[in-house]
Scaffold this active site. Structure first.
Site, mmCIF file in Angstrom:
data_model
loop_
_atom_site.group_PDB
_atom_site.id
_atom_site.type_symbol
_atom_site.label_atom_id
_atom_site.label_comp_id
_atom_site.label_asym_id
_atom_site.label_seq_id
_atom_site.Cartn_x
_atom_site.Cartn_y
_atom_site.Cartn_z
ATOM 1 C CB VAL A 52 -12.594 -5.082 45.205
ATOM 2 C CG1 VAL A 52 -12.420 -6.554 45.513
ATOM 3 C CG2 VAL A 52 -14.069 -4.707 45.226
ATOM 4 N N PRO A 53 -9.724 -4.660 47.412
ATOM 5 C CG PRO A 53 -9.312 -4.894 49.698
ATOM 6 C CD PRO A 53 -10.424 -4.759 48.689
ATOM 7 C CB CYS A 54 -6.825 -7.666 44.103
ATOM 8 S SG CYS A 54 -6.456 -6.320 42.987
ATOM 9 C CG HIS A 55 -3.585 -3.485 47.434
ATOM 10 N ND1 HIS A 55 -4.872 -3.013 47.171
ATOM 11 C CD2 HIS A 55 -3.244 -2.996 48.656
ATOM 12 C CE1 HIS A 55 -5.258 -2.266 48.197
ATOM 13 N NE2 HIS A 55 -4.293 -2.230 49.100
ATOM 14 N NE ARG A 56 -6.157 -3.514 52.185
ATOM 15 C CZ ARG A 56 -7.264 -2.831 52.353
ATOM 16 N NH1 ARG A 56 -8.406 -3.479 52.540
ATOM 17 N NH2 ARG A 56 -7.247 -1.512 52.352
#
Length: 112
Positions: A52-56
């Protein structure tokens, strides 16, 4: 790990952001009819990263923003370096001041 209904909604929308694209705390909060701070709180507690790409998620002004609960200007900078590395590996680049180079990387097409 148990997550709240709100966190689940945030993580569902995060999964919509394609690799190589970024969105902002503000755009995500608008799609959720919430606040950027609430979104940041959910991202800070994301137990499913990096799937779940919170870095995006970056700041609306194009700056890198926080990561793993650490503010953008935290003294260690370790988490910021990790976020930059993840995004660079996806083709998202930042200038020497930490701002998004290619505005074509913005993505705001959330489906709620």
């Amino acid at each position: 790990m148990a997550v709240t209904d709100f966190q689940e909604r945030v993580y569902t929308l995060l999964r919509q952001i394609p690799s190589g694209r970024v969105s902002s705390y503000a755009a995500l909060s608008k799609a959720l009819s919430s606040s950027p701070r609430a979104v940041g709180g959910a991202l800070r507690r994301n137990p499913f990263a990096p799937e779940v790409p919170c870095h995006r998620i970056i700041c609306a002004d194009g700056s890198i923003g926080g990561f793993k609960g650490e503010a953008q200007d935290a003294p260690s900078g370790i988490n910021q370096k990790e976020k930059l590395r993840l995004l660079e590996n996806e083709g998202v680049h930042f200038d020497e001041r930490g701002h998004l180079k290619d505005v074509g990387r913005w993505w705001n097409e959330f489906h709620t």
